[in-house]
Design a protein around this motif. Structure first.
Motif, short mmCIF file in Angstrom:
data_model
loop_
_atom_site.label_atom_id
_atom_site.label_comp_id
_atom_site.label_asym_id
_atom_site.label_seq_id
_atom_site.Cartn_x
_atom_site.Cartn_y
_atom_site.Cartn_z
N GLY A 37 -5.52 -3.81 0.54
CA GLY A 37 -5.17 -3.99 1.95
C GLY A 37 -4.28 -2.85 2.44
O GLY A 37 -4.51 -2.28 3.52
N GLU A 56 4.21 2.52 -3.89
CA GLU A 56 3.76 1.50 -4.85
C GLU A 56 4.72 1.47 -6.04
O GLU A 56 4.96 2.50 -6.67
N GLN A 57 5.21 0.28 -6.37
CA GLN A 57 6.19 0.19 -7.46
C GLN A 57 5.58 0.36 -8.85
O GLN A 57 6.23 0.80 -9.78
N PHE A 64 -3.98 -5.34 -7.29
CA PHE A 64 -4.91 -6.09 -8.15
C PHE A 64 -6.22 -5.33 -8.39
O PHE A 64 -7.04 -5.75 -9.21
N GLY A 78 -8.22 -7.47 -11.13
CA GLY A 78 -8.59 -8.40 -10.06
C GLY A 78 -9.89 -8.04 -9.37
O GLY A 78 -10.06 -8.33 -8.18
N HIS A 80 -13.75 -8.57 -10.44
CA HIS A 80 -14.86 -8.90 -11.34
C HIS A 80 -16.19 -8.71 -10.65
O HIS A 80 -17.17 -8.36 -11.26
N TYR A 474 4.27 -10.67 -7.97
CA TYR A 474 4.07 -12.02 -7.44
C TYR A 474 4.93 -12.94 -8.29
O TYR A 474 4.61 -13.20 -9.46
N GLN A 508 -3.93 -9.57 1.63
CA GLN A 508 -4.57 -10.88 1.51
C GLN A 508 -3.89 -12.02 2.26
O GLN A 508 -4.51 -13.03 2.53
N GLY A 514 -9.22 -12.02 -1.81
CA GLY A 514 -10.46 -11.33 -2.18
C GLY A 514 -10.32 -9.88 -1.78
O GLY A 514 -9.57 -9.55 -0.85
#
Ligand SMILES: Cc1cc2nc3c(=O)[nH]c(=O)nc-3n(C[C@H](O)[C@H](O)[C@H](O)COP(=O)(O)OP(=O)(O)OC[C@H]3O[C@@H](n4cnc5c(N)ncnc54)[C@H](O)[C@@H]3O)c2cc1C
Length: 544
Positions: A37, A56-57, A64, A78, A80, A474, A508, A514
């Motif tokens: 995103g 970005e950390q 993901f 994340g 598949h 998260y 998201q 997704g």
């Protein structure tokens, strides 16, 4: 074999390592987090001429959608399968082509891309609505009416989502009108639970279980999820599943050059500590090293719990009302993730381009409840198995003679909470033993379906909700951001523009989870920020 301590570092590093002296402002916008995103919002803004920095950390980009490598194998986390990218005209495909400069390519999975096992029986979800319908009728010939009505309803729900998304793009008075219109037009069942809607169509519990066999894609079983998310996911995969050629990390690899177009950059190891607020407006961010980066627009891809609960100064979070709003949403499910390597090819091993969903019972909710109440003795109610090396036509060029498998299963944060303050890779013997126990249970489920793999596994490791927190921030290991229950779809504040001038949300939590859902969130954010240019962008992607 399982090496949860002393893990070798991954060799995949996408993005540029942050150092304060590498910043090259002034920037038009800052994006916190490089999930799909955040990258989509940044690439869209860059395409409109803006200079954007993504912070970005993690040590690699993608959130993901990142991949990592260890011991001569590579896994994604994340990603598949992605739907709706086979034909060039779909929204997901056009958006991927736009942000990747057309460089991201897709490989189709098998026609039967998802196989649902309920106990010993199996049912295939098959590409194209016509073939899927035929497959359903083969198993449930007496349910034709219910099946046809089901297809109509998921189409109607997906259409209704257009208005719900449009509302998020518009300023207050227009948004209220669209909300009213959307309420008037919406069928009354739209935001009921998935189970409520399906039980109004059929009493056949097995059919309901098959139709909702992808519930793991949003993390809520049918009695809890909104029919909206069920429909969006079901529609997303109606034309089959696809895998990014070269693996998930190709997403960041192909999108970053677009972000760099106007002098923008994506930095890794770039942890944002706080959003800077001056005179009530967001004016930049403070990095973990104390450096301040300033820009008139700050976009958070870090999820609403991080944004309002951690990054915004507490006083501002309280005064703006956002801290209270967090009480109206729930964190989504957490999981165990198993990453397996074998020294043989997918072809030799007979690994399919099909995802396996192993359920112990058609009573998804009951089996899940029983498992959480007694995890030692109850079987794992959902085990999802995916075979990335079989799906990726380029895998063997990078890793000759090797294959990979990934397993995902429910795994609450509570089980591991006592180790949350211990460093990654060094959480001690007890933690490692617990992981080993779960690894063996999941491997046994794999061997039930692929007995030829017993004795062949060269390497495996298990991630827990603590890993999800460590790598993607998260806090409770939630893998889909917020729960997609009916109440989530009533939250007007889950939209790009916040009430704090200069601060925007993306990813998201804005539209849905997704990869495609988070990308649409990214596009929506770029549209809202960009005035007339944004309107053109909206027309280009949302009008058709
Ligand atoms: C196990 C699993 C399987 C999945 N399978 C699929 C699938 O097959 N298909 C599909 O479509 N979707 C799948 N998903 C869902 C999909 O991956 C996510 O919904 C989507 O990638 C989320 O994107 P996002 O942009 O919201 O951000 P995220 O990917 O959540 O990224 C947020 C980023 O923000 C960063 N961040 C947070 N705080 C800070 C800070 N303070 N400073 C700097 N950076 C920060 C994080 O490190 C992270 O990189 C799966 C998810 C998981 C976890």
């Amino acid at each position: 074999m399982s090496t949860s301590s002393g893990l070798a570092p991954s060799t995949i590093r996408i993005g540029h390592r942050y150092r304060a002296n590498r910043l090259d402002g002034p920037y038009d916008a800052i994006v916190i987090g490089s999930g799909i995103g955040g990258m989509t919002a940044a690439a869209c803004l860059a395409e409109l001429g803006q200079k954007v920095v993504v912070l970005e950390q993690h040590y690699t980009a993608g959130g993901f959608t990142h991949s990592y490598s260890r011991n001569g194998y590579e896994w994604d986390v994340g990603v598949h399968y992605i739907g709706d990218v086979g034909a060039k005209h779909t929204l997901a495909r056009r958006l991927f082509d736009f942000v990747s400069g057309g460089k991201l390519e897709w490989a189709p999975m098998d026609d039967h891309f998802d196989r649902i096992f309920i106990g010993k029986e199996s049912f295939d979800l098959v590409a194209t609505p016509k073939k899927y319908r035929a497959e359903l009728l083969k198993h449930f010939p007496e349910e034709e009416k219910a099946i046809d009505e089901y297809f109509k309803r998921i189409a109607k729900a997906a259409d209704a989502m257009r208005l719900i998304t449009m509302e998020k793009l518009l300023p207050a008075p227009a948004a209220t009108l669209v909300r009213l219109l959307s309420k008037i037009k919406a069928p009354k069942w739209l935001n009921q639970t998935t189970r409520e809607v399906l039980e109004s169509l059929t009493k056949n519990q097995k059919l309901i279980a098959v139709l909702t066999g992808q519930w793991g894609d949003n993390g809520l079983p049918p009695a809890q999820s909104s029919f909206i998310i069920h429909s969006l996911i079901a529609r997303h995969y109606l034309y089959g599943g696809y895998y990014p050629i070269g693996g998930a990390s190709r997403m960041a690899e192909t999108i970053i050059p677009q972000i760099q177009k106007n002098g923008g950059e994506l930095f890794t190891y770039a942890s944002v500590e706080q959003i800077l607020i001056e005179g009530g407006k967001a004016v930049g961010v403070k990095m973990a090293d104390g450096t301040e980066v300033r820009a008139p627009v700050v976009i958070s891809n870090a999820g609403v719990f991080n944004t309002f609960g951690k990054l915004l100064p507490e006083k501002v979070a309280k005064q703006s009302g956002y801290l209270k709003k967090l009480d109206t949403v729930k964190r989504s499910m957490a999981s165990l993730g198993m990453y397996i390597g074998i020294q043989d090819t997918a072809e030799n091993l007979g690994l399919p381009k099909t995802n396996y969903w192993l359920y112990t019972s058609e009573d998804y909710e009951g089996s899940l409840d029983r498992f959480f109440a007694d995890p030692e003795n109850e079987p794992v109610p959902l085990v999802y198995i995916s075979f990335p090396s079989a799906k990726d036509p380029e895998f063997l060029n990078k890793y000759p003679g090797r294959a990979t498998i990934e397993i995902v299963a429910p795994g609450p944060h509570d089980w591991f909470a006592q180790w949350a303050d211990k460093p990654w890779g060094k959480r001690g013997e007890e933690y490692d033993a617990l992981k080993e126990k779960w690894s063996q249970r999941l491997l046994e489920r794999l061997y039930e379906h692929f007995p030829q793999l017993r004795g062949k596994i060269d390497y495996y490791e298990l991630s827990t909700p603590l890993s999800t927190d460590f790598f993607c921030r998260y806090a409770e290991g939630e893998i889909y951001g917020l729960d997609h229950d009916p109440s989530r779809f009533e939250q007007k504040w889950l939209k790009p523009k916040t009430s704090i001038p200069g601060l925007y949300l993306t990813g998201q939590d804005v539209v849905t989870c997704g990869v495609a859902g988070a990308m649409i969130g990214g596009l929506a954010t770029a549209v809202v920020i960009s005035g007339k240019d944004g309107a053109k962008l909206a027309k280009r992607f949302f009008a058709s």
